[in-house]
Structure formats: structure tokens, C-alpha cells
Scaffold this active site. Structure first.
Site, short mmCIF file in Angstrom:
data_model
loop_
_atom_site.label_atom_id
_atom_site.label_comp_id
_atom_site.label_asym_id
_atom_site.label_seq_id
_atom_site.Cartn_x
_atom_site.Cartn_y
_atom_site.Cartn_z
N CYS A 153 -5.99 2.61 -4.11
CA CYS A 153 -5.44 3.19 -2.89
C CYS A 153 -6.36 4.32 -2.44
O CYS A 153 -6.28 5.44 -2.97
CB CYS A 153 -4.03 3.73 -3.14
SG CYS A 153 -3.22 4.33 -1.64
N CYS A 208 0.83 -1.21 0.00
CA CYS A 208 0.00 0.00 0.00
C CYS A 208 0.86 1.26 0.00
O CYS A 208 1.12 1.86 1.04
CB CYS A 208 -0.97 0.04 1.17
SG CYS A 208 -2.17 1.39 1.03
#
Length: 537
Positions: free
Chosen positions: A469, A289
Site C-alpha cells: 500500500c 486497498c
């Protein structure tokens, strides 16, 4: 070759009676082993006896086994015997009988028979390990999701899941925990509660991959054999690569949202800090991430701004790379928040050492001349993101590329050298963002393609590099960055994805956790098809 060969999987095929003249073509076709299922005395022994074929096979480097069976008296013992040969003989394997039907039926018995669990032994190629149709290494988001997707398509498939963990985590919410916007306890459940019922869970670690023998070795020395392997153990957080970090994590103002027990400490530091200096860090890619390091900064700054203390706190974001975000379309809106929070950006600045007691951190920084210089910086709060690497068992295996990641085709997710190996999630060599959203689509591709491979069909499912994201730029607003290979924008909804929206906050905090626990881990494949790439100004 005039033989009518039926391919049942990448590892096993069947055909009718063969002769010695066929063996050279069988070897040239890539087969490494031959199994005879036809008794030598059948039909008065008018066919080539197995002994002659075995001798001729040996000269060509082919392994040969004799497993005779009466076509009218097949039993589960024949299936069990074939299972043992599938483990011990080098693949791919060609089995034959008079017409090929008997060999096919024995193969079906091998797949339908109960798995025999002999005492596990360590060490040699003569061991008789437990065998499964599919072995999945790693029971994180990728492992559970792909197992569930496989079982929805093939409910009777025999699957083993290898993972030592007793807890399963929803890691995307840890940034919210660190921002005081989510309960820590909602991010964890017992592993047993999310494991698909028909999967056999082996609560061990994999110590070694042996793809040339279709086996993995566990940390207790035992061997597990497979017909198909799915590699998804995730990546390893290499805390030890930052000198002094492990000794001070969780105290002295040093924290990280990348660890379950530390995310609440992040919020404790943020809520208590009234003045001073806050350092946030992002190491070199790839990391899990990629937006999480700066999300920690945005949520912290938003809290300090709301409390009226932001002007007393010097905020600095140290980035090992040269860009704030890897997809250019999202840099301008993110920069507007950097300016709003008066944060300083330090590019090509990589954290290498921490002294928590003295509240000091050292960074290797590239100067204008390209030289690396070490800079000392003080802090009152330090949010660390560790370097991230492939687990040693993958890195040191034949499955790895030069960087240590499991080397797969970026579209089919099948290994480029081992045709019965697939990979997904953070361990794969694909150039997508390492996010749960990526796994949600990868799991469907791997499930579909693995079953196609087993049936000898083309791999038609394609992964477009999708990753997402949700950038939490303030409490209550999120920029939903969705993109694929090459940074192409792949928005799910017909809205400009570069705009921070309250609806995306609801998606991030409420909808996506529900999708994860209720749909994704249960094989319910919601919004998993590829999107059409879009461009925005």
C-alpha cells in the site's frame, strides 16, 4: 489396487484393462466415473465385456460410458466425444483400454481438438455447453495477469475469460486523480487491448457457479464447462448499504475515489474548498486497498496546507475500526501526518446515511459503554468509501465461506473443497491486503499450482500474503507499506519502509503504472518471488 493408474489431472486418469474385481477399489479411490475405450471384440473378446463392467459399476454408484476406439485409427472425433463425456460425467474419471496408452492418446486429442461451439441452451444437465481447459471468471487485474502467466507456461492452453466489461481500469491511480496528481484518462484502456490474444473472451456475467458439475451458468442462461476454474471477479462496491448515498453521489459535495467518474469530482471539490468542514470515511474491513480512504485525506490536506487554507477547514476521518492502519509499524509515521494536518480521528464511527441536499451525514458510533448511537454531522465535502462485499454469484455458491468469499488455502490458493478451483484477488478468503500488488504475486502462484495440479504433481508454489500500500501522505512523498500474513514487513528494497520518501512517489506515479500495463498484464513476472520477513523498530 494392482492397476497402474496414470493421473493426467485432478479430473482424469487412465489405466490398462480392468476387471469387475477392480471396481470396488476404483470407487474407494474416489473415482466417480469409468470410460471404456477398448472395443468388446478386440483380441477375440477375451477380456471382460463393457456391458458386464457397466452393470457392476452401476451397483457401486459409478457412472460408465463405452467409447470404443481402434488403437491404430484414432481421430479428432474420438477427442470430441471424450470432451463431451468430460462435461457430462461426474469427475474424477478413470478411462481404460488394453494398456492405457489409447485412453491417454484420446485424452490428448480431446485437449488438442478445436473447441466446438454448439448453440447455447439454458437449463438442464443434458445441455452440451462449450468446454475449456481453464475458465477464468473476471478480467480485472487478477484475471488478465493469471491468464498471461498461464500462457507463458503453456502457450496452447485453451482458456476462456468471462467478463462483461468493455473497459479495463488501473484503479490504484484513482486516489492520485482525486488529488490532482494524475490524469484520469491514463487509468483506463479498452478491455480488448489488454486481453491476451489466445484467450477466448466471453463478454457476459456469471450468474451461477456449479462446481459439482464443473460448470458456470452465464447471465443469458448458457452453460460453460471447464476442467480448471479460476475465480477472480473482484468484490462489489455496496453503495446501496448507505442510505441516500446513491442519490447524491457526484453532487452536493459528496464524492468517492472508488469510482472512475467521481475521482475528478474529488479534485474539483478539494481545489475549490477554502473553508468549512471535510469528512472522510472508512468502512469496516475488508475493503479494496485499505489505505486509500486516508490517502484521499492526506492529499487533500496537503493541497489545503500549500494553499494556506487548512486552518480554515475542519478535517475529520471517520473509521469503522479501532486502528488507523492494520500494521502497527506504520501507525506512528501516519499519526505524525494526522497531527501535521490537524485532522480529527473518529474511531468506531461508521457512515450509514447521507442527505446531500442538506449537507448532513449520519454515523453509527460506539460509545464508551459499547452502545451504538447515531450521530449527525454536517459537511461541505464528504469523501465516501462504500462497504464492500463478495458478488452474489460467489456469495450464494458452494465456493463461498460463511462470509461470502471464495474459500481457498491461503498458501496454495486452491479451493479447500474443490480441487480444480483456484481463486485470487479481492474475492479470495485469504487474509492479505486486497491490492494490485498482492495480485501480482498471487497470479504466479495460481499459474504454477494449476499446472502442477493438471500434471498430478504437488503444489509447490506458496503465497506469503504479500500486499503493498503506497501511502501518499503528501504530494511528492509516499510511505511504501509492504507486508504479508500476520503483518510481517516484506519490503522489496533495503530501506526502512516506515519513512516517507520522494523515490516512492516516483515509484507510485511512474514506475508502478508502467509495471502494470507493460509487465504484469503481459505475464512478465518481475519481483514476484516471496520476500524475507523483516522487523523494524
Amino acid at each position: 489396487m494392482n492397476l497402474n493408474i496414470i493421473k493426467h489431472s485432478e479430473l482424469f486418469s487412465t489405466t490398462g484393462q480392468i476387471g469387475k474385481e477392480d471396481l470396488s477399489e476404483i470407487a474407494a479411490a474416489g473415482y466417480r466415473s469409468v470410460i471404456c475405450n477398448r472395443p468388446d471384440a478386440e483380441d477375440g473378446g477375451r477380456h471382460v465385456p463393457s456391458g458386464e463392467l457397466a452393470a457392476a459399476s452401476e451397483k457401486l454408484g459409478l457412472a460408465f460410458s463405452y467409447l470404443p476406439a481402434d488403437a491404430t485409427h484414432l481421430s479428432k472425433e474420438h477427442g470430441a466425444a471424450l470432451r463431451r463425456l468430460l462435461v457430462s460425467m461426474p469427475p474424477p474419471i478413470l478411462a481404460y483400454c488394453r494398456t492405457g496408452n489409447r485412453s491417454t492418446n484420446i485424452f490428448r486429442l480431446a485437449n488438442a481438438a478445436e473447441i466446438v461451439t454448439p448453440a447455447l441452451q439454458a437449463g438442464t444437465a443434458d445441455d452440451r455447453p462449450r468446454q475449456f481447459e481453464v475458465v477464468i471468471v473476471g478480467a480485472g487485474a487478477a484475471g488478465i495477469a493469471v491468464a498471461a502467466s498461464l500462457l507463458r507456461r503453456a502457450p496452447n492452453m485453451q482458456i476462456a475469460m468471462i467478463d462483461p466489461a468493455s473497459q479495463h481500469y488501473y484503479q490504484p491511480a484513482w486516489t492520485l486523480v482525486g488529488g490532482g496528481a494524475y490524469a484520469q484518462k491514463k487509468t483506463v484502456r479498452p478491455m480488448a487491448s489488454v486481453m491476451p490474444e489466445r484467450v477466448q473472451w466471453l463478454q457476459r456475467s456469471v450468474a451461477e457457479f456449479l462446481p459439482d458439475h464443473n460448470r458456470v451458468r452465464l447471465d443469458d442462461g448458457s452453460l460453460i464447462a471447464y476442467q480448471q476454474l479460476i475465480v477472480c471477479p473482484g468484490l462489489r462496491l455496496a453503495w446501496e448499504k448507505i442510505e441516500g448515498l446513491e442519490q447524491t453521489l457526484g453532487r452536493n459535495g459528496v464524492t468517492s475515489n472508488y469510482r472512475y467518474e467521481l475521482a475528478p469530482y474529488t479534485w474539483q471539490l478539494v481545489s475549490q474548498l477554502k473553508q468549512g468542514k471535510a469528512l472522510f470515511c472508512q468502512p469496516a474491513m475488508p475493503i479494496k486497498c485499505a489505505g486509500a480512504p486516508q490517502k484521499a485525506m492526506y492529499l487533500s490536506c496537503d493541497h489545503w496546507l500549500r494553499k494556506g487554507v487548512l486552518n480554515k477547514i475542519a478535517v475529520e476521518f471517520n473509521i469503522a475500526g479501532v486502528a488507523l492502519f492494520g500494521v502497527p509499524a506504520f501507525v506512528p509515521p501516519l499519526m505524525s501526518y494526522v497531527k501535521k494536518y490537524q485532522a480529527q480521528l473518529a474511531f468506531e464511527s461508521n457512515l450509514v446515511k447521507v442527505d446531500g441536499d442538506r449537507k448532513l451525514a449520519w454515523f453509527d458510533v460506539k460509545d464508551r459503554a459499547g452502545n451504538i448511537v447515531r450521530q449527525e454531522k454536517s459537511f461541505d465535502m464528504l469523501h465516501v468509501v462504500p462497504p464492500q462485499v463478495a458478488p452474489d454469484a460467489v456469495r450464494n455458491s458452494p465456493l463461498a465461506n460463511l462470509d461470502g468469499w471464495c474459500e481457498v488455502d491461503p498458501a496454495t490458493l486452491r479451493h479447500v473443497r474443490y480441487r480444480n478451483v483456484f481463486a485470487l484477488g479481492d474475492i479470495s478468503s485469504t487474509g492479505n491486503a486486497k491490492t494490485v500488488a498482492a495480485i501480482r504475486k498471487q497470479a504466479v502462484v495460481v499459474a504454477a499450482n494449476l499446472l502442477a495440479a493438471c500434471a498430478g504433481q504437488p503444489l509447490s508454489a506458496r503465497y506469503d500474503g504479500y500486499g503493498a500500500c503506497p501511502l501518499t501522505v503528501e504530494k511528492g512523498k509516499v510511505i511504501l507499506a509492504e507486508f504479508g500474513y500476520g503483518g510481517k514487513l516484506l519490503p522489496t528494497f533495503p530501506l526502512d519502509p516506515t519513512i516517507a520518501r520522494r523515490s516512492n512517489w516516483f515509484l507510485k506515479t511512474t514506475v508502478l503504472p508502467w509495471v502494470y500495463w507493460t509487465l504484469m498484464l503481459k505475464g512478465r513476472e518481475w519481483l514476484t518471488k516471496s520476500s524475507v520477513a523483516k522487523e523494524y523498530p
